[in-house]
Design an enzyme around this catalytic site. Sequence first.
Site, PDB file in Angstrom:
ATOM      1  N   ARG A   1      34.260  39.349  42.436  1.00 52.44           N
ATOM      2  CA  ARG A   1      34.168  40.456  43.382  1.00 52.44           C
ATOM      3  C   ARG A   1      32.820  41.129  43.162  1.00 52.44           C
ATOM      4  O   ARG A   1      32.340  41.226  42.023  1.00 52.44           O
ATOM      5  CB  ARG A   1      35.305  41.471  43.162  1.00 52.44           C
ATOM      6  CG  ARG A   1      36.662  40.992  43.648  1.00 52.44           C
ATOM      7  CD  ARG A   1      36.702  40.925  45.186  1.00 52.44           C
ATOM      8  NE  ARG A   1      37.979  40.461  45.706  1.00 52.44           N
ATOM      9  CZ  ARG A   1      38.225  39.222  46.137  1.00 52.44           C
ATOM     10  NH1 ARG A   1      37.286  38.292  46.062  1.00 52.44           N
ATOM     11  NH2 ARG A   1      39.394  38.918  46.649  1.00 52.44           N
TER      12      ARG A   1
ATOM     13  N   GLU B   1      28.827  43.327  51.917  1.00 49.07           N
ATOM     14  CA  GLU B   1      29.296  42.112  52.590  1.00 49.07           C
ATOM     15  C   GLU B   1      29.769  42.425  54.009  1.00 49.07           C
ATOM     16  O   GLU B   1      30.600  43.302  54.219  1.00 49.07           O
ATOM     17  CB  GLU B   1      30.445  41.496  51.779  1.00 49.07           C
ATOM     18  CG  GLU B   1      30.800  40.128  52.292  1.00 49.07           C
ATOM     19  CD  GLU B   1      31.686  39.377  51.307  1.00 49.07           C
ATOM     20  OE1 GLU B   1      31.421  39.425  50.092  1.00 49.07           O
ATOM     21  OE2 GLU B   1      32.646  38.749  51.778  1.00 49.07           O
TER      22      GLU B   1
ATOM     23  N   HIS C   1      30.645  33.885  50.973  1.00 49.42           N
ATOM     24  CA  HIS C   1      32.031  34.165  50.531  1.00 49.42           C
ATOM     25  C   HIS C   1      32.963  33.020  50.960  1.00 49.42           C
ATOM     26  O   HIS C   1      33.952  33.227  51.668  1.00 49.42           O
ATOM     27  CB  HIS C   1      32.542  35.514  51.029  1.00 49.42           C
ATOM     28  CG  HIS C   1      33.662  36.047  50.164  1.00 49.42           C
ATOM     29  ND1 HIS C   1      33.911  37.385  50.000  1.00 49.42           N
ATOM     30  CD2 HIS C   1      34.580  35.406  49.386  1.00 49.42           C
ATOM     31  CE1 HIS C   1      34.951  37.531  49.183  1.00 49.42           C
ATOM     32  NE2 HIS C   1      35.363  36.340  48.802  1.00 49.42           N
TER      33      HIS C   1
HETATM   34  P1  NAD Z   1      43.493  35.392  37.399  1.00 52.33           P
HETATM   35  O1  NAD Z   1      44.346  36.590  37.559  1.00 52.33           O
HETATM   36  O2  NAD Z   1      44.130  34.063  37.239  1.00 52.33           O
HETATM   37  O3  NAD Z   1      42.484  35.606  36.174  1.00 52.33           O
HETATM   38  C1  NAD Z   1      41.788  36.789  35.942  1.00 52.33           C
HETATM   39  C2  NAD Z   1      41.563  36.897  34.436  1.00 52.33           C
HETATM   40  O4  NAD Z   1      40.695  38.009  34.183  1.00 52.33           O
HETATM   41  C3  NAD Z   1      42.849  37.138  33.630  1.00 52.33           C
HETATM   42  O5  NAD Z   1      42.942  36.214  32.572  1.00 52.33           O
HETATM   43  C4  NAD Z   1      42.684  38.572  33.113  1.00 52.33           C
HETATM   44  O6  NAD Z   1      43.299  38.773  31.856  1.00 52.33           O
HETATM   45  C5  NAD Z   1      41.179  38.662  33.011  1.00 52.33           C
HETATM   46  N1  NAD Z   1      40.647  40.023  33.011  1.00 52.33           N
HETATM   47  C6  NAD Z   1      41.078  41.108  33.695  1.00 52.33           C
HETATM   48  N2  NAD Z   1      40.278  42.159  33.420  1.00 52.33           N
HETATM   49  C7  NAD Z   1      39.321  41.723  32.571  1.00 52.33           C
HETATM   50  C8  NAD Z   1      38.203  42.335  31.942  1.00 52.33           C
HETATM   51  N3  NAD Z   1      37.917  43.622  32.139  1.00 52.33           N
HETATM   52  N4  NAD Z   1      37.452  41.569  31.117  1.00 52.33           N
HETATM   53  C9  NAD Z   1      37.759  40.267  30.892  1.00 52.33           C
HETATM   54  N5  NAD Z   1      38.799  39.646  31.455  1.00 52.33           N
HETATM   55  C10 NAD Z   1      39.564  40.353  32.290  1.00 52.33           C
HETATM   56  O7  NAD Z   1      42.516  35.406  38.678  1.00 52.33           O
HETATM   57  P2  NAD Z   1      41.753  34.175  39.345  1.00 52.33           P
HETATM   58  O8  NAD Z   1      42.638  33.553  40.366  1.00 52.33           O
HETATM   59  O9  NAD Z   1      41.159  33.345  38.299  1.00 52.33           O
HETATM   60  O10 NAD Z   1      40.618  34.969  40.165  1.00 52.33           O
HETATM   61  C11 NAD Z   1      39.504  35.549  39.519  1.00 52.33           C
HETATM   62  C12 NAD Z   1      38.626  36.292  40.514  1.00 52.33           C
HETATM   63  O11 NAD Z   1      38.162  35.401  41.541  1.00 52.33           O
HETATM   64  C13 NAD Z   1      39.283  37.460  41.260  1.00 52.33           C
HETATM   65  O12 NAD Z   1      38.355  38.535  41.324  1.00 52.33           O
HETATM   66  C14 NAD Z   1      39.474  36.950  42.665  1.00 52.33           C
HETATM   67  O13 NAD Z   1      39.469  37.999  43.571  1.00 52.33           O
HETATM   68  C15 NAD Z   1      38.245  36.074  42.802  1.00 52.33           C
HETATM   69  N6  NAD Z   1      38.345  35.058  43.853  1.00 52.33           N
HETATM   70  C16 NAD Z   1      37.258  34.854  44.655  1.00 52.33           C
HETATM   71  C17 NAD Z   1      37.316  33.890  45.642  1.00 52.33           C
HETATM   72  C18 NAD Z   1      36.134  33.628  46.535  1.00 52.33           C
HETATM   73  O14 NAD Z   1      36.329  33.233  47.668  1.00 52.33           O
HETATM   74  N7  NAD Z   1      34.920  33.815  46.054  1.00 52.33           N
HETATM   75  C19 NAD Z   1      38.488  33.148  45.850  1.00 52.33           C
HETATM   76  C20 NAD Z   1      39.565  33.359  44.987  1.00 52.33           C
HETATM   77  C21 NAD Z   1      39.489  34.320  43.988  1.00 52.33           C
END
Ligand code: NAD
Length: 329
Positions: A238, A267, A290
Amino acid sequence: MPLKVLVADKMEQQGLDELAKIADEVQFDATLKGDTLKSRLADFDPDVLIVRSTKVPADIQAAGAGLKLIVRAGSGYDTIDTAAAAARGIRVCNCPGMNAVAVAELVMGLIISLDRKIADNVIDLRAGRWRKKLYSKAGRGLKGRTLGVIGAGRIGAAVARRALAFEMSVVWYDVVPEADLGGLADTPNVARAELDDLLPQADFITLHVPGGEGTHHLIDARRLALMKPEAVLINTSRAGVVDEAALIEAIEAGKLRGAGLDVYADEPPADAESIDSPVCGVAGIYGTHHIGASTEQAQLAVAAEAVRIVAHFKQTGEALHCVNMPAAG
Ligand code: NAD
């Protein structure tokens, strides 16, 4: 129970066809947002709202008097006011993990592109310029380099798995003590570290934490300064996770080799035709539109999961992957 579903965002046709079999009535309009979404919620009064990038703040939720379930067809849900939804008894569900591979593939693409300056190669070639001498010196190579993975959830683990296939080492950080990088924690060439210890070690750093207050500017000017000058930062999570102005400053000052971004502070909406962002003019930044989750296979998987959530909710009243309240009751 009779069920009305409003799909207010893009959805694969296969998903819409399946929803039509489950629900008593389905309305689909990917253009709905803000006031138009509010009036549709008021007129149609659906039980279930399915969205992808469409924002669903408290005032929009309030327009749907009978709304019981909001399904975010994706993993992140910071576009939905989950606390306001809980206060109204509306369950919010996401579709976790369905697009992890798609995002991980984009991350590897950005890493390789930035290392070999592939996008610049293409821009020059399209303009008829031949710069073999310049680009021959661009690549540092991936084998034996260190990838820093920040956020060891579904996407972080999928990226780590791919980086290991490229014979990179992985150093990772997560706030949750039980995190194990999708079972990779005890694998050779994988080590856990505190965030400020990870940053100076990594040649590539990739962010996979959720958005929101807890991670706002997690990567700020101080942490950018901890990175190696030859490091490359990738952010497909994000935009708010990185202080964008500080990132631009670090790249322009030569304190960071470059960055690959899929998300931006300014964005534009999905249907916009231009972007006005300070990152556009920075040579060291490779940006995609994105599109992290946007592969055909990921979108089909997300749509199938959204349908499964709606079907399960209709049959049992239980909300799978509920993120804001107990799943049922
Ligand atoms: P997930 O919930 O599986 O994993 C997130 C991880 O981050 C968890 O292990 C959590 O413990 C950890 N975390 C939370 N706060 C933290 C911090 N302050 N420091 C370190 N670790 C921390 O999520 P995911 O499915 O792997 O998604 C990750 C990110 O990718 C999200 O922000 C999601 O919105 C983004 N995303 C982007 C796209 C895109 O199109 N670019 C698509 C899907 C997801």
